[in-house]
Design an enzyme around this catalytic site. Structure first.
Site, PDB file in Angstrom:
ATOM      1  N   ALA A  66      -0.511   7.586  47.425  1.00 16.73           N
ATOM      2  CA  ALA A  66      -1.227   6.932  46.494  1.00 16.73           C
ATOM      3  C   ALA A  66      -0.449   6.907  45.121  1.00 16.73           C
ATOM      4  O   ALA A  66       0.219   7.747  44.901  1.00 16.73           O
ATOM      5  CB  ALA A  66      -2.637   7.822  46.450  1.00 16.73           C
ATOM      6  N   GLU A 132       1.265  16.287  48.977  1.00 18.20           N
ATOM      7  CA  GLU A 132       0.321  16.501  47.953  1.00 18.20           C
ATOM      8  C   GLU A 132       0.291  18.137  47.177  1.00 18.20           C
ATOM      9  O   GLU A 132      -0.234  18.311  45.894  1.00 18.20           O
ATOM     10  CB  GLU A 132      -1.199  16.242  48.328  1.00 18.20           C
ATOM     11  CG  GLU A 132      -1.217  14.797  48.719  1.00 18.20           C
ATOM     12  CD  GLU A 132      -0.992  14.475  50.139  1.00 18.20           C
ATOM     13  OE1 GLU A 132      -0.105  15.181  50.883  1.00 18.20           O
ATOM     14  OE2 GLU A 132      -1.231  13.382  50.628  1.00 18.20           O
TER      15      GLU A 132
HETATM   16  N1  DAK Z   1       3.070   7.157  42.674  1.00 18.70           N
HETATM   17  C1  DAK Z   1       3.687   6.493  41.302  1.00 18.70           C
HETATM   18  N2  DAK Z   1       4.860   6.149  41.589  1.00 18.70           N
HETATM   19  C2  DAK Z   1       5.571   6.650  42.345  1.00 18.70           C
HETATM   20  C3  DAK Z   1       5.068   7.396  43.506  1.00 18.70           C
HETATM   21  C4  DAK Z   1       3.774   7.760  43.717  1.00 18.70           C
HETATM   22  N3  DAK Z   1       3.258   8.231  44.691  1.00 18.70           N
HETATM   23  N4  DAK Z   1       6.247   7.562  44.165  1.00 18.70           N
HETATM   24  C5  DAK Z   1       7.243   7.036  43.740  1.00 18.70           C
HETATM   25  N5  DAK Z   1       6.993   6.347  42.408  1.00 18.70           N
HETATM   26  C6  DAK Z   1       7.754   5.794  41.515  1.00 18.70           C
HETATM   27  C7  DAK Z   1       8.620   6.721  40.634  1.00 18.70           C
HETATM   28  O1  DAK Z   1       7.736   7.138  39.649  1.00 18.70           O
HETATM   29  C8  DAK Z   1       9.664   6.013  40.158  1.00 18.70           C
HETATM   30  O2  DAK Z   1       9.195   5.035  39.167  1.00 18.70           O
HETATM   31  P1  DAK Z   1      10.048   4.949  37.611  1.00 18.70           P
HETATM   32  O3  DAK Z   1      10.272   6.469  37.267  1.00 18.70           O
HETATM   33  O4  DAK Z   1      11.323   4.189  38.163  1.00 18.70           O
HETATM   34  O5  DAK Z   1       8.941   4.047  36.935  1.00 18.70           O
HETATM   35  C9  DAK Z   1       9.861   5.075  41.207  1.00 18.70           C
HETATM   36  O6  DAK Z   1       8.767   5.101  42.060  1.00 18.70           O
HETATM   37  C10 DAK Z   1      11.203   5.421  42.059  1.00 18.70           C
HETATM   38  O7  DAK Z   1      10.814   6.787  42.521  1.00 18.70           O
HETATM   39  P2  DAK Z   1      12.019   8.100  42.156  1.00 18.70           P
HETATM   40  O8  DAK Z   1      13.004   7.714  40.924  1.00 18.70           O
HETATM   41  O9  DAK Z   1      11.222   9.209  42.159  1.00 18.70           O
HETATM   42  O10 DAK Z   1      12.974   7.889  43.497  1.00 18.70           O
HETATM   43  P3  DAK Z   1      13.531   9.218  44.317  1.00 18.70           P
HETATM   44  O11 DAK Z   1      14.597   8.552  45.215  1.00 18.70           O
HETATM   45  O12 DAK Z   1      14.474   9.921  43.111  1.00 18.70           O
HETATM   46  O13 DAK Z   1      12.376  10.274  44.998  1.00 18.70           O
HETATM   47  C11 DAK Z   1      10.382  10.280  46.418  1.00 18.70           C
HETATM   48  C12 DAK Z   1      11.715   9.358  45.908  1.00 18.70           C
HETATM   49  C13 DAK Z   1       9.574   9.677  47.150  1.00 18.70           C
HETATM   50  C14 DAK Z   1      10.872  11.775  46.909  1.00 18.70           C
HETATM   51  C15 DAK Z   1       9.634  10.618  44.950  1.00 18.70           C
HETATM   52  O14 DAK Z   1       9.362   9.429  44.565  1.00 18.70           O
HETATM   53  C16 DAK Z   1       8.455  11.353  45.067  1.00 18.70           C
HETATM   54  O15 DAK Z   1       8.092  12.550  45.321  1.00 18.70           O
HETATM   55  N6  DAK Z   1       7.200  10.692  45.046  1.00 18.70           N
HETATM   56  C17 DAK Z   1       6.018  11.222  45.156  1.00 18.70           C
HETATM   57  C18 DAK Z   1       5.634  11.397  46.563  1.00 18.70           C
HETATM   58  C19 DAK Z   1       4.070  12.083  46.454  1.00 18.70           C
HETATM   59  O16 DAK Z   1       4.004  13.261  45.922  1.00 18.70           O
HETATM   60  N7  DAK Z   1       3.089  11.641  47.157  1.00 18.70           N
HETATM   61  C20 DAK Z   1       1.748  11.978  47.477  1.00 18.70           C
HETATM   62  C21 DAK Z   1       1.063  11.388  46.181  1.00 18.70           C
HETATM   63  S1  DAK Z   1      -0.630  11.859  46.377  1.00 18.70           S
HETATM   64  C22 DAK Z   1      -7.634   9.631  48.998  1.00 18.70           C
HETATM   65  C23 DAK Z   1      -6.809   8.556  49.356  1.00 18.70           C
HETATM   66  C24 DAK Z   1      -5.451   8.579  49.464  1.00 18.70           C
HETATM   67  C25 DAK Z   1      -4.998   9.938  48.903  1.00 18.70           C
HETATM   68  C26 DAK Z   1      -5.814  10.782  48.441  1.00 18.70           C
HETATM   69  C27 DAK Z   1      -7.100  10.480  48.708  1.00 18.70           C
HETATM   70  N8  DAK Z   1      -8.977   9.442  49.306  1.00 18.70           N
HETATM   71  C28 DAK Z   1      -9.468   8.239  50.186  1.00 18.70           C
HETATM   72  C29 DAK Z   1      -9.801  10.319  48.813  1.00 18.70           C
HETATM   73  C30 DAK Z   1      -3.479  10.080  48.583  1.00 18.70           C
HETATM   74  C31 DAK Z   1      -2.919  10.833  47.809  1.00 18.70           C
HETATM   75  C32 DAK Z   1      -1.310  10.957  47.544  1.00 18.70           C
HETATM   76  O17 DAK Z   1      -0.800  10.151  48.271  1.00 18.70           O
END
Ligand code: DAK
Length: 258
Positions: A66, A132
């Protein structure tokens, strides 16, 4: 990027390919992207000519979760009132078979989205995880439940508590994905599988999906009752008569979807 291009749709006969298309943000699932995905899924679910749906991602991610930037300042009341929960539930409720063709990162909500699909194909470059915990929350769209059922409590607990990602090969070994494909052949493999399913009688496909889903979502007793009800119901279909007659007459069945 406009809402129209957040999800690209390609129709290939009975197969719809939906591509999450926000590659610069690793297809982070913003509310607008989720809304676009739901619009496409609902269209496909209601269009009789489409029999199977493939979801994939543009660029190096399936979806990296997300959109953290859209959630960072949210209050619990925002989370409750933005209809986020109902939106995600709509994705899981699609009646037609959905194949996830996971081309890269499937993290957090991205992994949960893949697990809402019915079959998961992974590119050798795919990575799965529920990270998360690293940002102070826990999975909220089924990650603690579907992942646990898919790979078992101990592996799921380790992934959810450490936030560690696993490779496509590990995901295959754990039973999270059906198979691992070279990146270049991932979509073709998904297409082949989709076309195979699309050639089957659609009512039986729909009721089979419902019954298999029940195994993960209800008790065995309820699941068996759903299986039996669906089994009986298919004897009211023209396709059951046609399928059995075609077998007896040693010819290919011509299914009408009725
Ligand atoms: N959100 C927003 N932007 C994101 C993102 C994310 N989840 N993942 C990546 N990006 C963006 C980065 O901010 C970056 O943007 P700029 O800085 O260029 O503007 C761009 O994508 C490229 O990412 P990186 O520069 O970080 O690329 P790397 O290769 O260095 O790293 C990575 C890739 C995938 C390891 C890293 O980007 C990362 O750790 N991303 C976050 C992964 C994460 O934590 N995901 C979980 C998010 S929480 C619900 C429904 C859904 C949910 C919850 C409740 N309900 C129905 C109640 C879901 C929650 C989640 O998913």
């Amino acid at each position: 990027m406009s809402d129209e291009t957040l999800v690209l749709s390609t129709i290939e006969g009975p197969v719809a390919i939906l591509t999450l298309n926000r590659p610069q943000a690793l297809n982070a699932l913003s509310p607008a992207l989720i809304d676009a995905l739901i619009r496409h899924l609902e269209h496909c679910d209601n269009d009789d000519t489409i029999r199977v749906i493939i979801i994939t991602g543009a660029g190096r991610a399936f979806a990296a979760g997300a959109d953290i930037k859209a959630m960072a300042d949210a209050t619990p009341i925002d989370m409750l009132t933005t209809d986020m929960i109902a939106r995600w539930a709509r994705i899981a409720a699609v009646r037609k078979p959905v194949i996830a063709a996971v081309n890269g990162f499937a993290l957090g909500g991205g992994c949960e989205l893949a697990m809402m699909c019915d079959i998961i194909l992974a590119s050798e470059t795919a990575q799965f995880g529920q990270p998360e915990i690293n940002i102070g929350i826990i999975p909220g769209a089924g990650g603690t439940q579907r992942l646990t059922r898919a790979i078992g409590p101990y592996r799921a607990m380790e992934m959810v508590l450490t936030g560690a990602t696993i490779s496509a090969q590990e995901a295959y070994a754990y039973g999270l994905v059906n198979r691992v494909c070279p990146p270049d052949s991932l979509l073709d493999e998904a297409r082949r599988l989709a076309q195979t399913i699309a050639a089957k009688p659609p009512l039986a496909v729909r009721l089979a999906k419902e019954a298999v889903r029940a195994a993960a979502e209800t008790t065995v007793r309820e699941g068996l009752a759903i299986e039996l009800r669906n089994f009986y119901l298919l004897f009211a279909s023209a396709d059951q008569k046609e399928g059995m007659r075609a077998f007896i007459e040693k010819r290919t069945a011509n299914f009408s979807g009725r």
